[in-house]
Design a protein around this motif. Structure first.
Motif, mmCIF file in Angstrom:
data_model
loop_
_atom_site.group_PDB
_atom_site.id
_atom_site.type_symbol
_atom_site.label_atom_id
_atom_site.label_comp_id
_atom_site.label_asym_id
_atom_site.label_seq_id
_atom_site.Cartn_x
_atom_site.Cartn_y
_atom_site.Cartn_z
ATOM 1 N N UNK A 88 70.960 56.013 63.134
ATOM 2 C CA UNK A 88 69.629 56.406 62.684
ATOM 3 C C UNK A 88 69.367 57.885 62.959
ATOM 4 N N UNK A 89 69.819 58.354 64.130
ATOM 5 C CA UNK A 89 69.655 59.770 64.456
ATOM 6 C C UNK A 89 70.460 60.648 63.491
ATOM 7 N N UNK A 90 71.641 60.209 63.131
ATOM 8 C CA UNK A 90 72.464 60.951 62.169
ATOM 9 C C UNK A 90 71.791 61.001 60.804
ATOM 10 N N UNK A 91 71.216 59.871 60.375
ATOM 11 C CA UNK A 91 70.546 59.833 59.067
ATOM 12 C C UNK A 91 69.320 60.746 59.050
ATOM 13 N N UNK A 92 68.499 60.701 60.108
ATOM 14 C CA UNK A 92 67.315 61.559 60.172
ATOM 15 C C UNK A 92 67.715 63.028 60.230
ATOM 16 N N UNK A 93 68.787 63.334 60.968
ATOM 17 C CA UNK A 93 69.256 64.724 61.036
ATOM 18 C C UNK A 93 69.748 65.204 59.679
ATOM 19 N N UNK A 94 70.423 64.315 58.930
ATOM 20 C CA UNK A 94 70.894 64.698 57.596
ATOM 21 C C UNK A 94 69.721 64.928 56.652
ATOM 22 N N UNK A 95 68.696 64.072 56.718
ATOM 23 C CA UNK A 95 67.507 64.283 55.888
ATOM 24 C C UNK A 95 66.808 65.593 56.246
ATOM 25 N N UNK A 103 57.444 57.397 58.128
ATOM 26 C CA UNK A 103 56.514 57.169 57.028
ATOM 27 C C UNK A 103 55.753 58.441 56.656
ATOM 28 N N UNK A 104 55.329 59.199 57.660
ATOM 29 C CA UNK A 104 54.634 60.457 57.397
ATOM 30 C C UNK A 104 55.543 61.430 56.642
ATOM 31 N N UNK A 105 56.811 61.496 57.058
ATOM 32 C CA UNK A 105 57.758 62.378 56.378
ATOM 33 C C UNK A 105 57.998 61.927 54.939
ATOM 34 N N UNK A 106 58.092 60.626 54.726
ATOM 35 C CA UNK A 106 58.303 60.128 53.365
ATOM 36 C C UNK A 106 57.100 60.401 52.462
ATOM 37 N N UNK A 145 59.894 64.807 61.147
ATOM 38 C CA UNK A 145 61.279 64.431 61.415
ATOM 39 C C UNK A 145 61.678 64.750 62.865
ATOM 40 N N UNK A 146 61.179 65.845 63.398
ATOM 41 C CA UNK A 146 61.481 66.169 64.802
ATOM 42 C C UNK A 146 60.841 65.153 65.745
ATOM 43 N N UNK A 147 59.644 64.693 65.416
ATOM 44 C CA UNK A 147 59.024 63.643 66.233
ATOM 45 C C UNK A 147 59.857 62.356 66.182
ATOM 46 N N UNK A 148 60.356 62.027 64.985
ATOM 47 C CA UNK A 148 61.197 60.828 64.863
ATOM 48 C C UNK A 148 62.476 60.966 65.688
ATOM 49 N N UNK A 149 63.108 62.135 65.633
ATOM 50 C CA UNK A 149 64.333 62.344 66.417
ATOM 51 C C UNK A 149 64.048 62.286 67.915
ATOM 52 N N UNK A 150 62.894 62.804 68.326
ATOM 53 C CA UNK A 150 62.544 62.749 69.744
ATOM 54 C C UNK A 150 62.384 61.305 70.209
ATOM 55 N N UNK A 151 61.740 60.476 69.388
ATOM 56 C CA UNK A 151 61.596 59.056 69.755
ATOM 57 C C UNK A 151 62.958 58.363 69.803
ATOM 58 N N UNK A 152 63.837 58.704 68.860
ATOM 59 C CA UNK A 152 65.167 58.085 68.841
ATOM 60 C C UNK A 152 65.968 58.493 70.088
ATOM 61 N N UNK A 163 63.262 50.017 65.258
ATOM 62 C CA UNK A 163 62.528 49.106 66.146
ATOM 63 C C UNK A 163 61.319 49.764 66.793
ATOM 64 N N UNK A 164 61.346 51.076 66.961
ATOM 65 C CA UNK A 164 60.248 51.768 67.639
ATOM 66 C C UNK A 164 59.117 52.034 66.647
ATOM 67 N N UNK A 165 57.880 51.679 67.041
ATOM 68 C CA UNK A 165 56.733 51.854 66.144
ATOM 69 C C UNK A 165 56.438 53.334 65.898
ATOM 70 N N UNK A 166 56.593 54.184 66.932
ATOM 71 C CA UNK A 166 56.333 55.611 66.752
ATOM 72 C C UNK A 166 57.342 56.235 65.787
ATOM 73 N N UNK A 167 58.582 55.784 65.861
ATOM 74 C CA UNK A 167 59.590 56.294 64.924
ATOM 75 C C UNK A 167 59.238 55.900 63.501
ATOM 76 N N UNK A 168 58.758 54.685 63.315
ATOM 77 C CA UNK A 168 58.355 54.237 61.980
ATOM 78 C C UNK A 168 57.231 55.095 61.420
ATOM 79 N N UNK A 169 56.217 55.367 62.257
ATOM 80 C CA UNK A 169 55.076 56.157 61.794
ATOM 81 C C UNK A 169 55.524 57.568 61.404
#
Length: 601
Positions: A346-353, A286-289, A319-326, A277-283
């Protein structure tokens, strides 16, 4: 001298000298590009440290002020100017050049802030670039009058480059910026045809550094059919002239990701779907992908390993930026259990990636270390890898695999994808254990401990065979991994045989070596400071078999030193001479005399 009103005001100094007309005929010569390139590479810009380079420019200007006796007045600031009449030696032109470099490096320093310059900092950044253009323009004008033709041409190219940087940062007048960049490129292309080899190489490098900025300007004014997604491949070169372009390019890609983020509504991971849901997490995701796609393309195998490490660092940062937003969303979620469950998943999935990419990066470090394991030091004095370093890297891989396996197995309801992933983690752990044991045995072998090395090689082979069996049991076995395990089994077997044979040879040579060592034991003094064998009887230390001894071992000092020995006591009987002993004649035996003896007596 009459100056155009559009020309920047000259720099203020205090300088009074005579006989200017004699020096007016002398033309100064400055190899501008070579001078700046040397200063930049030696003082910070080799590693992108603009703060260090700005401080160097400040110190350089201070030395120039002192040597040229440039003062602005002790009390009130008094304006003095560098004009055509005051430039009587080349160092005055250096003052203008390093002043422009100081302003430019200060602007680039603000551009490299972690979160990017804010509105106030960007105004200051553009102001410093305007200062750089001002001093570069004045430098170019004075070089056209006081310098030779080559110096004037290089100064003009330098001023054009600074004007292009200013317009590039302001996001306007792309046609004028393109004209300035093309003008600088044309000058450096012409200068690269003459001079020594070093000058030709430097000019060619500057032309290549200007090319991305020119293509970006063409893209902005619509004269290029290059898509935005392909712009990343332009800035793959390194150099100070490309840093502003890369910063601008990153801002463009961030804007493109923000537009794509609207389509990214959920993240799929091992059969689970987690809403975003968070736009910053999406960005950030996407950058990581995007970075993962660049690492997984077939052409990435030809990419230098150092560049891959840089891409992994950027991937980890995303990925660290995404986890911080989460985590921030979890704090602000309140008591909404459904939202918290989605965010925790979502935090678990990002941490696993993140854990998976960490394992891949460490495997890249292992491959780099293996390539340097059997090499000798070359002309560049490159450091050679030791087996202990590989053991440490495999320790990290084992820890990363264990953490990832614990993270995946922490859920309640496990899906088939999670079970399969855990089996793969188990196989990877077995492979890492076998590799670690192999290089640990290698380190023991280099230390001369044959028995330990032989046992570890045998254990590594058994671990590799177990991992190979588990690979065959998986539905989708990796053929590359299977081949690596087979090679590892063969190497373990051959190395164990070598260690066994070497150990037997060394065991057979032990008596011979020991007899040679003992035969070398001497009674003659070799070193007065070293301890003798008889002085070390209570210490378990091999002297005869120790190959590290430089001196011949000595049993005892010979001849032995003199030692004081105590004598028996002397008794003096002082009363003996004062005693009167009785006569003993009556007790003495009397001799009998015969007839003849008495006759003759």
């Amino acid at each position: 001298m009459t100056m155009n009103p559009s020309v920047p005001a000259p720099m203020d100094i205090d300088y009074t000298k005579s006989d200017v007309s004699n020096q007016a005929l002398h033309k100064f010569s400055i190899n501008v590009l070579q001078l700046l390139k040397s200063a930049q590479m030696q003082h910070g810009l080799r590693h992108g440290d603009y703060t260090r380079y700005r401080r160097y420019c400040t110190a350089r200007l201070r030395r120039l002020y002192k040597s040229l006796k440039i003062t602005h007045g002790r009390g009130k600031y008094t304006r003095r100017a560098i004009t055509e009449s005051t430039v009587t030696e080349v160092r005055f032109l250096h003052v203008l050049l390093y002043t422009a470099e100081r302003a430019w490096s200060h602007a680039m320093e603000k551009r490299q802030l972690p979160d990017g310059p804010n509105a106030k900092q960007r105004i200051y950044l553009i102001g410093r670039l305007r200062k750089a253009v001002k001093w570069a323009t004045l430098f170019s004008q004075l070089c056209s009058i006081k310098g030779d033709s080559r110096t004037s041409l290089e100064a003009e190219a330098y001023a054009s480059y600074m004007k292009g940087n200013l317009l590039f940062e302001q996001d306007k007048n792309w046609d004028i910026a393109l004209m300035n960049f093309k003008s600088a490129r044309a000058v450096y292309e012409e200068l690269g045809k003459y001079g020594d080899l070093e000058n030709q190489v430097i000019c060619r490098e500057r032309v290549e550094e200007l090319e991305p900025s020119i293509r970006y300007c063409l893209h902005k004014i619509g004269e290029s059919n290059l898509p935005t997604s392909e712009l990343l491949h332009i800035g793959e070169m390194e150099g100070p002239a490309l840093d502003l372009f890369k910063a601008k390019l990153e801002a463009v890609m961030a804007e493109a990701r923000s537009q794509q983020a609207a389509s990214l509504t959920e993240l799929s991971w091992l059969g689970h779907r987690f809403p975003i849901t968070n736009a910053k997490t999406r960005v950030s995701i996407l950058k990581a992908q995007d970075l993962e796609k660049d690492l997984n393309v077939p052409s990435a195998n030809l990419m230098p390993e150092e560049k891959k490490l840089i891409m992994f660092d950027k991937l980890f940062a995303a990925y660290h930026d995404a986890r911080s937003c989460i985590r921030n969303d979890l704090v602000s979620a309140g008591t909404a259990e459904n939202v918290k469950d989605d965010l925790n998943g979502l935090d678990k999935a990002v941490s696993a990636l993140l854990g998976q990419r960490t394992i891949e990066r460490n495997q890249l470090l292992v491959s780099m270390a293996k390539s340097k394991l059997n090499k000798r030091r070359d002309e560049k004095n490159e450091r050679v890898t030791k087996p202990e370093e590989l053991v440490r890297l495999y320790d990290l891989l084992l820890q990363n695999t264990a953490d990832l396996s614990d993270l995946v197995s922490s859920g309640r309801d496990r899906k088939p994808e999670e079970v399969s992933f855990m089996e793969e983690c188990t196989v990877k752990s077995m492979v890492f254990r076998a590799e670690r044991c192999f290089y640990l045995a290698h380190s023991y072998g280099l230390a001369g401990k044959r028995a330990e090395a032989y046992a570890l090689y045998c254990h590594a082979r058994s671990l590799a065979e177990q991992a190979l069996k588990q690979c065959y049991s998986l539905n989708k076995s990796d053929q590359t991994l299977v081949q690596e395990l087979k090679t590892l089994c063969d190497e373990c077997r051959s190395n164990s045989c070598i260690e066994h044979a070497t150990g037997i040879i060394e065991e057979l040579k032990v008596p011979e070596n020991l007899s040679k060592k003992i035969s070398a034991v001497s009674l003659h003094p070799t070193d007065k400071k070293s301890k003798k064998l008889l002085d070390k009887l209570d210490v378990y230390e091999s002297t005869a078999g120790d190959s590290s001894l430089k001196l011949v071992p000595q049993i005892e000092a010979f001849p032995p030193p003199f030692v004081a020995v105590p004598r028996n006591p002397i008794f003096l009987d002082l009363a003996f001479n004062c005693i009167d002993f009785p006569s003993l004649e009556s007790r003495m035996k009397k001799e009998k005399k015969g007839f003849l003896r008495s006759f003759w007596g």
